[in-house]
Enzyme design. Structure first.
Site, PDB file in Angstrom:
ATOM      1  N   GLU A  51     -22.165   2.091  35.631  1.00  0.00           N
ATOM      2  CA  GLU A  51     -21.994   3.479  36.047  1.00  0.00           C
ATOM      3  C   GLU A  51     -23.328   4.223  36.080  1.00  0.00           C
ATOM      4  O   GLU A  51     -23.564   5.049  36.965  1.00  0.00           O
ATOM      5  CB  GLU A  51     -20.996   4.171  35.127  1.00  0.00           C
ATOM      6  CG  GLU A  51     -19.574   3.643  35.320  1.00  0.00           C
ATOM      7  CD  GLU A  51     -18.591   4.215  34.330  1.00  0.00           C
ATOM      8  OE1 GLU A  51     -17.620   4.840  34.766  1.00  0.00           O
ATOM      9  OE2 GLU A  51     -18.789   4.026  33.112  1.00  0.00           O
ATOM     10  N   GLU A  98     -13.530  -2.142  32.191  1.00  0.00           N
ATOM     11  CA  GLU A  98     -12.679  -1.242  31.400  1.00  0.00           C
ATOM     12  C   GLU A  98     -11.198  -1.578  31.503  1.00  0.00           C
ATOM     13  O   GLU A  98     -10.450  -1.430  30.535  1.00  0.00           O
ATOM     14  CB  GLU A  98     -12.924   0.209  31.819  1.00  0.00           C
ATOM     15  CG  GLU A  98     -14.242   0.806  31.331  1.00  0.00           C
ATOM     16  CD  GLU A  98     -15.416   0.495  32.236  1.00  0.00           C
ATOM     17  OE1 GLU A  98     -16.493   1.077  32.031  1.00  0.00           O
ATOM     18  OE2 GLU A  98     -15.256  -0.339  33.175  1.00  0.00           O
TER      19      GLU A  98
END
Length: 269
Positions: free
Chosen positions: A123, A143
Site C-alpha cells: 500500500e 489481508e
C-alpha cells in the site's frame, strides 16, 4: 533480537535536496508498529515544510524487505487489550495522516523496494509517485487471508492502477506478484538487479532535483486532483501549486535560461 521500545523505528536523512526515509526494523522485516507510524508523521511533516527538500525516497532497512506492513503481533496484543479494530484510513490512529492518506503532500516520493512489500508495504508503494524495485521484490495484499482488509488504500488504489479483473483477483486471494509481473502491469517504473537499486533510484532523484520544483509540485497536484474529473472540468479546476508556479520567478527563469543557453537556477519561488 529483542525489539527495544526506546530504539527509533525510522532513519531520516537529507542530502542534495532529497529526503531519505528508511523503515528501520529489519529484524521483523520492517513491520510497522504504532510507534513507527508516529515517527513517520513527523518525518512527512518535515518533508513538506522544508523548501530545500524537493523529493523523498522511502525504503526499508536490510536486504529482505521493504516492509511487510502492519505489525501483527502488536495488533494481536491490541485486540487482547480491547483496542477497537481499524478499518479504512488512519484517522484517529498514531501517525495520522499516514502517507497512504496524506493527500496534501506536495512533493514526489520514490519507493525503493527491496524484497517483500506485503500488506501495508504494498500500500505504501502504491501511494508513492515512482517505484523502483529490485528483481527479488515481491508484492501482495494478503489481508483477506488474515480476516482483515487492505485499509491503507490498497483496495482503492489497486483497483485504480490495474485492470479491474486483475486487481480483484489479487485483492480477493492475496496472491503475490513478482517484480517482473508488477512491471508488466505498470505498478513499478523500473526493475533492476539488487546491486543496481541505489544507482537507479539516484537517477530518478537526480532528474527530479534538476526539474523546476514548483513545476514538479504543480504537475503532481494537477494529475492527482484531476484523475476522476471530466476532461473539460480538469482544464478549469483550481490548482494552488500551479497558481504559485505561474506567478513565480522560476516560470521566467526557465525560458530565459534556455534562450541564454545555460542551465536554469531554480529558486522555488
Amino acid at each position: 533480537m529483542t525489539d527495544d521500545a526506546a530504539i527509533p523505528r525510522v532513519r531520516y536523512e537529507k542530502k542534495d535536496h532529497v529526503a531519505y526515509v528508511t523503515l528501520d526494523r529489519p529484524h521483523v522485516l520492517n513491520a510497522m508498529d504504532t510507534r513507527m507510524h508516529a515517527e513517520l508523521a513527523d518525518v512527512w511533516d518535515d518533508v513538506e515544510a522544508d523548501d530545500e527538500v524537493r523529493a523523498a525516497v522511502l525504503t526499508g532497512a536490510g536486504e529482505r524487505a521493504f516492509t511487510v506492513g502492519q505489525d501483527l503481533k502488536e495488533r494481536a496484543r491490541l485486540d487482547t487489550e480491547g483496542t477497537a479494530p481499524t478499518s479504512f484510513g488512519s484517522r484517529g490512529q498514531p501517525g495520522w495522516p499516514r502517507l497512504t492518506d496524506r493527500f496534501t503532500l506536495s512533493k514526489p516520493v520514490v519507493a525503493r523496494v527491496n524484497g517483500f512489500a506485503l500488506g501495508g508495504g504494498f500500500e505504501l508503494a502504491l501511494a508513492c509517485d515512482i517505484v523502483v524495485a529490485s528483481e527479488d521484490a515481491v508484492f501482495a495484499l494478503p489481508e483477506v487471508r488474515l480476516g482483515l482488509v487492505p485499509g491503507a488504500g490498497g483496495v482503492f488504489r489497486l483497483f485504480r492502477q490495474l485492470p479491474q479483473k486483475v486487481a480483484m483477483g489479487l485483492l480477493l486471494t492475496g496472491r503475490r506478484l513478482d517484480a517482473a509481473t508488477a512491471l508488466r502491469y505498470g505498478l513499478v517504473n523500473e526493475v533492476v538487479p539488487a546491486d543496481r537499486l541505489d544507482a537507479c533510484v539516484a537517477e530518478w532523484t537526480g532528474d527530479l532535483v534538476r526539474a523546476a520544483p514548483l513545476s514538479v509540485r504543480a504537475i503532481r497536484e494537477a494529475a492527482l486532483k484531476s484523475f476522476d474529473m471530466p476532461l473539460e472540468e480538469a482544464f478549469t479546476a483550481r490548482y494552488p501549486w500551479e497558481e504559485r508556479r505561474r506567478h513565480s520567478g522560476d516560470a521566467v527563469e526557465g525560458p530565459r535560461a534556455f534562450a541564454e543557453k545555460r542551465d536554469p537556477v531554480w529558486s522555488g519561488r
